[in-house]
Design a protein around this motif. Sequence first.
Motif, PDB file in Angstrom:
ATOM      1  N   LYS A  37     -48.489 -27.557  44.299  1.00 23.46           N
ATOM      2  CA  LYS A  37     -47.877 -27.525  43.594  1.00 23.46           C
ATOM      3  C   LYS A  37     -47.106 -28.639  42.704  1.00 23.46           C
ATOM      4  O   LYS A  37     -47.597 -29.135  41.713  1.00 23.46           O
ATOM      5  CB  LYS A  37     -47.149 -26.556  42.692  1.00 23.46           C
ATOM      6  CG  LYS A  37     -47.717 -25.226  42.997  1.00 23.46           C
ATOM      7  CD  LYS A  37     -45.865 -23.905  43.074  1.00 23.46           C
ATOM      8  CE  LYS A  37     -46.723 -21.845  43.333  1.00 23.46           C
ATOM      9  NZ  LYS A  37     -47.234 -22.238  41.895  1.00 23.46           N
ATOM     10  N   VAL A  42     -46.709 -28.655  38.689  1.00 21.71           N
ATOM     11  CA  VAL A  42     -47.060 -27.540  38.484  1.00 21.71           C
ATOM     12  C   VAL A  42     -45.427 -27.121  38.145  1.00 21.71           C
ATOM     13  O   VAL A  42     -44.883 -27.250  39.542  1.00 21.71           O
ATOM     14  CB  VAL A  42     -47.776 -26.323  39.203  1.00 21.71           C
ATOM     15  CG1 VAL A  42     -47.471 -25.684  38.413  1.00 21.71           C
ATOM     16  CG2 VAL A  42     -49.543 -26.675  39.011  1.00 21.71           C
ATOM     17  N   HIS A  44     -41.498 -25.604  39.353  1.00 20.81           N
ATOM     18  CA  HIS A  44     -42.129 -24.620  40.158  1.00 20.81           C
ATOM     19  C   HIS A  44     -40.179 -24.804  40.686  1.00 20.81           C
ATOM     20  O   HIS A  44     -39.781 -24.655  41.680  1.00 20.81           O
ATOM     21  CB  HIS A  44     -42.814 -24.411  42.017  1.00 20.81           C
ATOM     22  CG  HIS A  44     -42.564 -26.184  42.802  1.00 20.81           C
ATOM     23  ND1 HIS A  44     -43.395 -27.367  41.751  1.00 20.81           N
ATOM     24  CD2 HIS A  44     -42.178 -26.461  43.034  1.00 20.81           C
ATOM     25  CE1 HIS A  44     -42.673 -28.267  42.420  1.00 20.81           C
ATOM     26  NE2 HIS A  44     -41.583 -27.576  43.772  1.00 20.81           N
TER      27      HIS A  44
END
Length: 314
Positions: A37, A42, A44
Amino acid sequence: METLVNSLKGKHLLTLADFSGEEITQIIDAAIELKEKQHNGVVHHYLKGKTLAMIFEKSSTRTRVSFEVGMSQLGGHALFLSRNDIQLGRGETVPDTAKVLSRYVDGIMIRAHEHSAVEELAANSSIPVINALTDDFHPCQALADLMTLYEAKGTFNKKKLAYIGDGNNVAHSLMIACAKLGVDCSIATPEGYEPKAEVIDLCKKVVSETGASLIVTNDPKEAVHEADAVYTDVWTSMGWEEEQEVRLKAFQPYQVNAELMSFANKDAIFLHCLPAKRGQEVTAEVIDGPQSYVFDEAENRLHVQKALMVALMA
């Protein structure tokens, strides 16, 4: 990630002896997921709004940076607290410190000298406590080490890790992690510098259940024979500086160099928890060579600690 959180909710990380092999595997799997991630950009924020108190009795580069950055990437906040910054360094008791911090923050990370202090902190804390190093154990490092082995080899099955050097906190946690995960482990130290007997006994009990092997020897070539990973640490750890000259002489035959690496498997990787002293425990040829995974290993401290914090604090 939800399975991991449900599995470890309410736990502390004092030593990996308190975790099952399945739980350790879940942490490593989650760390690999979080690493992906992060590399892919991404978001998170599993710990949005959470705060981690970081108590440091010992200085550190990797521990401080990885925990602070990890909390930031998870959407939370980290507080750096040196012993001189808090009343613990001025006589306040460990139980009182634990109870006060439990009212303010969501988790405590501590890097201390005495392991008993970490145990006392956890016993009096209503929030998770993470051992970021004591004189006896270094569980976060071992998680990163085994994550690196898994990434390099794709499996723990029928793999062997050889540790060469001082039977210290790093060796203790490596032995426990390997035993729990079924990884064969061999430890080679000079006579008088072996791991503690109680840790050896614990690991022997665990490997009798997991089927792994454990060898503790004074012969580095025996330990490295057919290893998939060769690991070393500094010969003089923090706090033992007065023994430096004696240790330099005792440990010289335990240097990890090209000759010693030749006894391992041809595709063996080299590991070191860092900081390293080139020309002492390892030659520059090895640590800066193609078999070295030390900087992958250092990065993985960030990811396994993030997984651990999510598991304990989410």
